[in-house]
Design a protein around this motif. Sequence first.
Motif, mmCIF file in Angstrom:
data_model
loop_
_atom_site.group_PDB
_atom_site.id
_atom_site.type_symbol
_atom_site.label_atom_id
_atom_site.label_comp_id
_atom_site.label_asym_id
_atom_site.label_seq_id
_atom_site.Cartn_x
_atom_site.Cartn_y
_atom_site.Cartn_z
ATOM 1 N N ALA A 28 82.324 -9.292 20.793
ATOM 2 C CA ALA A 28 80.837 -9.610 21.450
ATOM 3 C C ALA A 28 79.811 -8.826 20.870
ATOM 4 N N VAL A 29 79.965 -7.463 20.945
ATOM 5 C CA VAL A 29 79.013 -6.662 20.405
ATOM 6 C C VAL A 29 78.597 -6.941 18.926
ATOM 7 N N THR A 30 79.591 -6.963 18.136
ATOM 8 C CA THR A 30 79.375 -7.162 16.652
ATOM 9 C C THR A 30 78.602 -8.534 16.622
ATOM 10 N N THR A 31 79.048 -9.706 17.407
ATOM 11 C CA THR A 31 78.712 -10.887 17.037
ATOM 12 C C THR A 31 76.966 -11.085 17.385
ATOM 13 N N ALA A 32 76.995 -10.348 18.751
ATOM 14 C CA ALA A 32 75.540 -10.347 19.290
ATOM 15 C C ALA A 32 74.575 -9.629 18.236
ATOM 16 N N ALA A 33 75.044 -8.284 17.827
ATOM 17 C CA ALA A 33 74.274 -7.640 17.060
ATOM 18 C C ALA A 33 74.087 -8.154 15.660
ATOM 19 N N PHE A 34 74.785 -8.976 14.939
ATOM 20 C CA PHE A 34 74.640 -9.929 13.788
ATOM 21 C C PHE A 34 73.523 -11.044 14.196
ATOM 22 N N THR A 35 73.855 -11.559 15.323
ATOM 23 C CA THR A 35 72.954 -12.754 15.549
ATOM 24 C C THR A 35 71.615 -12.199 15.967
ATOM 25 N N TYR A 36 71.459 -11.166 16.594
ATOM 26 C CA TYR A 36 70.312 -10.620 16.994
ATOM 27 C C TYR A 36 69.311 -10.233 15.490
#
Length: 481
Positions: A25-33
């Motif tokens: 979740a953190v990796t996906t959120a960081a990439f999306t952000y």
Amino acid sequence: MRRIAPLGLRTRLIAAFLLVAAISAVTTAAFTYQQARNAILKQTQDTAVNTLRDQVEQQEMRLPLTQQELQRVVIELGKRGKPHPWIIFGEYEDLRVSTNPDTPTSTVITEGLREKVRENRYSAFQRVEDQRGNPWLTIGVPALFEHNGYREPTGAVFYASVPLATEKQTVQAMVDAAQQGAVPGLAIAVVPALLAARSVLRPVRDMRRAAQRMGRGRLDTRIEVRGADELAGLARTFNETARALEQSVTELREAETRARRFASDVSHELRTPLAGMLAVTEVLDEDAAHLDADTAKALRLVSAETGKLAVLVEDLMEISRFDARAAELNLDDVDIAESVRKTLERRHWDDERVLVELPYGVRARLDPRRFDVVLANLVGNALRHGGAPVRVTVRTAAGQDGGRLLIEVADSGPGIAPEVLPHIFDRFFKADAARTRSAGSGLGLAITLENVRLHGGTLRAANGRLGGAVFTLDMPLEARA
């Protein structure tokens, strides 16, 4: 320091599942952000740069520029800010003007941006923060004019300061949404984590219970095989191992039963004829003095060997009773000091060969006959294989379940070899393999150990610090039948 108890497999599986979910979740959120932030800022800066460059190119300027002319151009550019209203600054030689007359220069326009625009003669931009931490987009565009097909600098440079507060709020809203969605996401991930842990732990628990049942002697235990994954393969392997172990143990038990029955039967069958042989040899021993030397020697040899055989038969019968769990205790209250003295007197060891240290008033509840066998075997073994003097020390000690009787038998011999020590209580074991015709049968210490265990005690063999073998008997003062 207090040791932290290790976490169970269930807790570790759930923690690992949640950790993977959190990392994902953190990796996906960081990439999306990162992508969304770059897209928002890129759209704003591209629009602002293109707008300022186009507006500067459309402006008609008369060179050399005066203060009034430069101020006019700056005001015209300030009216056309996109995508947000901006602040325009104009610089020409020593002239400095802006859309805000009170601040002809800006603190967010860096010297690096100025040098890049003047030296390279093309548009440049930077994203900076002011002293209050507010984000700004600063753009520099040089004013050029056409001359002989070339674009030459006029010396005038126009800068735009575009506030990025709206973009910052948009990005922060994305971060807040990601943070608010992370906790419910992890809470929802607990459900599949529990299901996954249950599917993994169920066969593990089944295998643990099966192993516990096998440890208690239930060798017919089997595990139900579910599915075709690695755990199912492990269950099948467990069942195959249990089946092979059950078969092997059954065969060993049958062989052990046959061996015990054989030893018991042989001992019983030999006991009657040996009794007759002993009676005859005793009579012949009395007349040996009247026979010739060779006949008397042969007669005494037969008598001695018959006695050894009788002792061996009695030892085999005793071992058979232990193996069949038929040995019982006939308990009685005895005075330990008196019992030790009687044991030594019966064997004629009450001389300087055996030194005793016997406290008075020590009484114990035990089997007198078996205690006599234990003490006689220990002292006799010390005299035969160790050396005189043999020291017998009796003392008592406190224990968790009552008083303890401690007896130590130490000889003055060379001690027990390290390779022999682990096997000293094994049946038919002899320290010197070449001494096949030794006086002992190799069952004395084994019978001694069984008698001590029957009383609920322990028997240890070791070497003394000053040499010699030391046997330590530890048994309760109140034995239980």
